[in-house]
Design a protein around this motif. Structure first.
Motif, mmCIF file in Angstrom:
data_model
loop_
_atom_site.group_PDB
_atom_site.id
_atom_site.type_symbol
_atom_site.label_atom_id
_atom_site.label_comp_id
_atom_site.label_asym_id
_atom_site.label_seq_id
_atom_site.Cartn_x
_atom_site.Cartn_y
_atom_site.Cartn_z
ATOM 1 N N PHE A 1 0.812 -1.211 0.000
ATOM 2 C CA PHE A 1 0.000 0.000 0.000
ATOM 3 C C PHE A 1 0.846 1.261 0.000
ATOM 4 N N GLY B 1 -8.585 -2.992 -3.109
ATOM 5 C CA GLY B 1 -8.063 -2.565 -1.810
ATOM 6 C C GLY B 1 -8.266 -1.093 -1.523
ATOM 7 N N SER C 1 -7.179 0.766 2.030
ATOM 8 C CA SER C 1 -6.108 1.764 2.012
ATOM 9 C C SER C 1 -6.631 3.163 2.335
ATOM 10 N N SER D 1 -4.747 2.956 -2.951
ATOM 11 C CA SER D 1 -4.315 1.604 -3.296
ATOM 12 C C SER D 1 -3.576 1.647 -4.628
#
Length: 123
Positions: free
Chosen positions: A9, A48, A52, A97
């Motif tokens: 990340f 994600g 994130s 992300s």
């Protein structure tokens, strides 16, 4: 969080993005804590993005919520001071992300957003 995830990340933090930020209105004057709604479009689900976004919000001290919408966008409600929100909106524009591709972030200042005690991720 393990270092594998952190390294993954962290890759997204300094990258450039062509994502556009559109402000639907102006912030309220003379209010130290601002509240925004942000609707993010692009490749932002299944990559994600919510995870994130929460990580970034926690790092910046932002309170609020992030959730996926049925139309493929991500919706964020956030509270913080102007500097915190400015940095947060920039992170949303870049796509926190590394797998995300943000096309557009529409930001609306909204004093009626419900107060939150932390930042959470909804399903």
């Amino acid at each position: 969080m393990g270092s594998i995830f952190k390294d993954f990340f962290d890759q997204g933090k300094d990258r450039e993005s062509s994502g556009e930020v559109i402000y639907a209105n102006d912030p309220s004057e003379n209010i130290s804590e601002q509240k925004i709604r942000a609707d993010i479009s692009g490749r932002v689900q299944g990559v994600g993005f919510r995870f994130s976004t929460k990580q970034t919000a926690d790092e910046l001290g932002i309170k609020g919520i992030v959730r996926n919408e049925p139309d493929g966008t991500v919706h964020v409600e956030a509270m913080g001071d102007r500097e915190q929100l400015s940095r947060f909106i920039e992170a949303l524009r870049k796509g926190p992300s590394p797998a995300a591709q943000v096309e557009k972030v529409v930001v609306t200042y909204d004093e009626n957003i419900e107060e939150k005690s932390n930042f959470s991720q909804a399903n």
